[in-house]
Design a protein around this motif. Structure first.
Motif, PDB file in Angstrom:
ATOM      1  N   VAL A 501      31.450  -3.901 -22.807  1.00 38.76           N
ATOM      2  CA  VAL A 501      32.161  -4.440 -23.972  1.00 38.76           C
ATOM      3  C   VAL A 501      31.323  -4.244 -25.238  1.00 38.76           C
ATOM      4  CG1 VAL A 501      33.012  -6.554 -25.049  1.00 38.76           C
ATOM      5  CG2 VAL A 501      33.523  -6.080 -22.646  1.00 38.76           C
ATOM      6  N   LEU A 502      30.025  -4.507 -25.145  1.00 36.76           N
ATOM      7  CA  LEU A 502      29.145  -4.293 -26.294  1.00 36.76           C
ATOM      8  C   LEU A 502      29.156  -2.836 -26.734  1.00 36.76           C
ATOM      9  CD1 LEU A 502      25.949  -6.433 -25.527  1.00 36.76           C
ATOM     10  CD2 LEU A 502      27.439  -6.633 -27.525  1.00 36.76           C
ATOM     11  N   LEU A 504      31.517  -0.512 -26.265  1.00 38.96           N
ATOM     12  CA  LEU A 504      32.791  -0.160 -26.880  1.00 38.96           C
ATOM     13  C   LEU A 504      32.958  -0.832 -28.241  1.00 38.96           C
ATOM     14  CD1 LEU A 504      35.112  -0.364 -23.738  1.00 38.96           C
ATOM     15  CD2 LEU A 504      34.114   1.674 -24.785  1.00 38.96           C
ATOM     16  N   GLY A 505      32.494  -2.080 -28.335  1.00 44.84           N
ATOM     17  CA  GLY A 505      32.618  -2.788 -29.604  1.00 44.84           C
ATOM     18  C   GLY A 505      31.772  -2.172 -30.699  1.00 44.84           C
ATOM     19  N   LEU A 506      30.537  -1.823 -30.377  1.00 40.95           N
ATOM     20  CA  LEU A 506      29.662  -1.210 -31.380  1.00 40.95           C
ATOM     21  C   LEU A 506      30.162   0.162 -31.788  1.00 40.95           C
ATOM     22  CD1 LEU A 506      26.191  -2.228 -29.914  1.00 40.95           C
ATOM     23  CD2 LEU A 506      27.206  -3.041 -32.050  1.00 40.95           C
ATOM     24  N   GLY A 508      33.323   1.186 -31.666  1.00 39.39           N
ATOM     25  CA  GLY A 508      34.535   0.987 -32.447  1.00 39.39           C
ATOM     26  C   GLY A 508      34.231   0.497 -33.848  1.00 39.39           C
ATOM     27  N   TYR A 509      33.275  -0.415 -33.970  1.00 38.99           N
ATOM     28  CA  TYR A 509      32.890  -0.926 -35.290  1.00 38.99           C
ATOM     29  C   TYR A 509      32.308   0.198 -36.144  1.00 38.99           C
ATOM     30  CZ  TYR A 509      30.318  -3.613 -38.810  1.00 38.99           C
ATOM     31  OH  TYR A 509      29.829  -4.110 -39.990  1.00 38.99           O
TER      32      TYR A 509
END
Length: 522
Positions: A501-502, A504-506, A508-509
């Motif tokens: 999740v980290l 993909l989140g980083l 995407g951000y």
């Protein structure tokens, strides 16, 4: 007013300018030449050297070497780092093939080099992805990528090879406090994050904030290290582990079979005052049915008379169809059998067939042909309590040590590190076994053929250990334990899932903020 415009051309120009300014620094041959040296320093952080701080220094160097260079260059530096780490850290493969496997010096050297070169691909992959996926939050992103690649190496490729993973070097540091909560991969991530933060601090980036973050990370680990997650559930159990010290090249010779059996029988009879007596992996150099009636049945009767349980490792052969199992049996008040589930590639079975079999036939190495047992076997019992059985290198996999909890009161590992002689492997293996005791909050009884036989507390401390290469019996007491650590409840999945999740989140951000910038004017 608010103006939105496409920032890609501007972003590319800024990145080009920064890269141009740092080109000489990042492309310096210094990083390439020093990468394998850093890999060797990583090896020195593990047992028997135990310079734990070198793991953080080596990872900080590697992460710094990846900054500002191309993805291909990062992969090269990661690969050179891996060659240094695995070339030094698993050099004991040569001993197993040359001294005991029957291969010549040249063949053993080449295969050891191939072995190290293969595993070095994983640091190379981590380096490539870290640069290719770079973006905001790089201080977190790089450790996340490193640990996900380590998870791939440790659990999935060739049945898993978790040697030289960061967390095992930190058993004596405050980061060990994270182990019963997050396991080896979670604690390893904290170690990698520490190295990444150190790089940013050295670069002068947000020093106060990052130093504060490091203080919190390590302070929390220190507090967790004092936390007790499990509890005693009964009276202490007196245990004895038999270390026969039979040389690997003598163990399976037919003319030594009777003497081997008589040795273990004699050493067992000297310790009938123990509640539990444990023999090492394949202590009996014969199949179970060959020694069942004449040897084991009388021994089991004697164990019952003395109110003792025997835990004995012996190969088992079944017919129709023919299957061989690496097994552990219990004799005495309780009788049962456990068949090893996680087999050792190139030792107990041959992956990558037919290529691997063809190569080994060429150099005249003969290996075992075992079948894995099922994952749902009932727990064995000894000393009045069920326990978790780990044969050989099953003790380097956290998911195997939590199967059967909370019912199991302690862990038993039988192994034979005689294959690796007087090398660093037995020390590394014991270090990894200690991790399982911390993760589960259980005592670990470890019986080996030539060493390192030991008793490990529920905190991972070695409370008793037999000397290497001596015929001896290690006797002590353990406490049966109940309860569950957070890791025993959750396993590795939540930690790995959070890192995904980290990631993909980083990523995407980073895409959102690099692709389009919003400018607000008042």
């Amino acid at each position: 007013m608010t103006v939105n415009f496409n920032a890609r051309p501007l972003t590319k120009a800024l990145i080009f300018r920064i890269q141009k300014q740092n080109m000489h620094y990042s492309n310096s041959k210094y990083w390439d030449f020093c990468a394998p040296v850093a890999g060797i320093l990583l090896t020195l952080s593990f047992a028997p050297f135990d310079y734990s701080w070198l793991a953080l220094a080596a990872m900080a160097f590697l992460f710094a070497a990846w900054r500002g260079c191309s993805a291909k260059r990062a992969a090269l530096r990661g690969y050179l780092f891996g060659l240094g780490a695995f070339g030094s850290g698993v050099s004991w493969v040569y001993i197993s093939m040359h001294d005991f496997g029957g291969a010549g010096a040249l063949e053993s050297s080449l295969l050891t080099a191939v072995f190290a070169a293969f595993w070095a691909l994983f640091p190379a992959l981590a380096g490539y992805l870290s640069v290719k996926m770079k973006g905001p939050g790089q201080v977190i992103l790089t450790p996340v990528i490193w640990m996900l690649v380590e998870y791939l190496r440790g659990y999935w490729v060739l049945n898993g090879f978790p040697w030289l993973q960061l967390a095992y070097s930190q058993l004596e540091t405050p980061l060990a406090g994270y182990i019963p909560v997050l396991g080896a991969y979670g604690a390893g991530f904290i170690a990698a994050l520490t190295a990444s933060i150190a790089v940013e601090i050295c670069r002068g980036k947000k020093r106060l904030l990052l130093i504060t973050a490091l203080t919190i990370l390590w302070g929390t680990g220190a507090l967790l290290r004092n936390q007790t997650w499990t509890h005693e559930i009964g009276q202490p159990i007196r245990v004895s582990m038999i270390q026969g010290n039979i040389a690997q090249d003598q163990k399976w010779r037919p003319e030594n079979k009777i003497n081997t059996l008589l040795k273990y029988k004699r050493m067992t009879e000297e310790h009938w005052d123990s509640n539990v007596i444990i023999w090492p992996e394949t202590a009996i150099p014969a199949y179970l049915d060959q020694v069942q009636d004449a040897f084991l049945a009388p021994l089991a009767n004697d164990a019952k008379l003395h109110n003792t349980d025997l835990i004995i490792s012996v190969p088992v052969q079944e017919t129709a169809p023919v299957k061989n199992f690496n097994a552990v049996i219990t004799l005495g008040k309780e009788q049962g059998m456990y068949r090893k589930t996680h087999l050792l590639p190139f030792g107990e079975y041959l992956p990558l067939q037919p290529l691997s079999g063809f190569v080994l036939d060429l150099i005249n190495i003969r290996l075992g042909n075992f079948t894995p047992g099922t994952a749902t076997q009932p727990l064995l019992k000894a000393g009045g309590y069920p326990f978790i059985t780990l044969i050989c290198y099953e003790d380097v996999f956290g998911d195997l040590s939590v199967r059967g909890l909370p019912d199991a009161a302690f862990l038993v590992n039988v192994t034979n590190d005689g294959w690796f002689g007087d090398s660093i492997e037995p020390h590394q293996h014991m270090q990894m076994a200690r991790m399982r005791a911390i993760e589960t909050g259980r005592f670990l009884l470890r019986s080996t053929n030539t060493g390192m036989t030991g008793i490990v507390s529920s905190k991972g401390e070695i409370v008793g250990q037999a000397p290497l290469f001596q015929e001896t019996a290690l006797t002590g007491t353990i406490n049966p334990m109940g309860g569950m650590t957070p890791y025993a409840r959750w396993g590795d999945r939540p930690v790995i899932g959070l890192m995904v999740v980290l990631l993909l989140g980083l990523l995407g951000y980073g895409k959102v903020n690099v692709g389009r910038i919003s400018v607000t004017a008042v």
